[in-house]
Design a protein around this motif. Sequence first.
Motif, mmCIF file in Angstrom:
data_model
loop_
_atom_site.group_PDB
_atom_site.id
_atom_site.type_symbol
_atom_site.label_atom_id
_atom_site.label_comp_id
_atom_site.label_asym_id
_atom_site.label_seq_id
_atom_site.Cartn_x
_atom_site.Cartn_y
_atom_site.Cartn_z
ATOM 1 N N GLY A 44 -30.077 -59.960 67.512
ATOM 2 C CA GLY A 44 -29.990 -58.874 66.545
ATOM 3 C C GLY A 44 -31.281 -58.075 66.454
ATOM 4 N N ALA A 45 -32.420 -58.757 66.487
ATOM 5 C CA ALA A 45 -33.707 -58.074 66.424
ATOM 6 C C ALA A 45 -33.934 -57.202 67.661
ATOM 7 N N TRP A 48 -31.485 -54.267 67.397
ATOM 8 C CA TRP A 48 -31.984 -53.367 66.353
ATOM 9 C C TRP A 48 -33.135 -52.516 66.906
ATOM 10 N N THR A 51 -31.956 -50.002 69.624
ATOM 11 C CA THR A 51 -31.159 -48.937 69.011
ATOM 12 C C THR A 51 -32.048 -47.992 68.220
ATOM 13 N N ALA A 52 -32.996 -48.546 67.482
ATOM 14 C CA ALA A 52 -33.920 -47.702 66.713
ATOM 15 C C ALA A 52 -34.765 -46.850 67.649
ATOM 16 N N SER A 56 -32.829 -43.408 66.729
ATOM 17 C CA SER A 56 -33.276 -43.079 65.376
ATOM 18 C C SER A 56 -33.643 -41.607 65.218
ATOM 19 N N PRO A 66 -29.157 -48.435 63.988
ATOM 20 C CA PRO A 66 -29.643 -49.805 64.179
ATOM 21 C C PRO A 66 -28.951 -50.807 63.259
ATOM 22 N N LEU A 67 -28.665 -50.404 62.034
ATOM 23 C CA LEU A 67 -27.957 -51.282 61.106
ATOM 24 C C LEU A 67 -26.560 -51.605 61.626
ATOM 25 N N TRP A 70 -26.849 -54.011 64.508
ATOM 26 C CA TRP A 70 -27.161 -55.362 64.039
ATOM 27 C C TRP A 70 -25.903 -56.039 63.497
ATOM 28 N N TRP A 93 -29.808 -60.409 54.701
ATOM 29 C CA TRP A 93 -30.924 -59.549 54.307
ATOM 30 C C TRP A 93 -31.481 -59.989 52.957
ATOM 31 N N PRO A 114 -35.278 -55.666 57.882
ATOM 32 C CA PRO A 114 -34.955 -54.246 57.819
ATOM 33 C C PRO A 114 -35.002 -53.700 56.400
#
Length: 122
Positions: A44-45, A48, A51-52, A56, A66-67, A70, A93, A114
């Motif tokens: 996931g990291a 994320w 993707t960011a 972004s 990114p969310l 994830w 989270w 995040p």
Amino acid sequence: MSLIGSAVTFAVSLLVGGLAIFIAAAVVTGTRDYGHAVFTALVGAVVWGLTAFFLSWVPLVGEFFPLLAWIWVIRARYGTSWVHAGIIGFVAWASAVLVLAVLPFAGVDAVGVPFVRSLGAI
């Protein structure tokens, strides 16, 4: 920060993320596999971050890609619906925020939750 300090911070952050996903998945799906949760946190990291890095820049919605990525990782790793994956993501989270709020009192620094820029904001 030294290489060893960076490695320790990465390991603590990964274990905290894994713990948060473990707690959330146990609550939502009943799954109780910490190793699976830690690997999910790692994947996931990475997803994320990638993707960011690549998306972004998109106006208005770029920060949400990114969310979504994830949550997609959680959905794929736990074989659950988008709604359940979103719930796992939210509980993970919130759990990570709580754990990271306590860690500095034990002298441990961790990063990587995040939407939490610093623990001073808590």
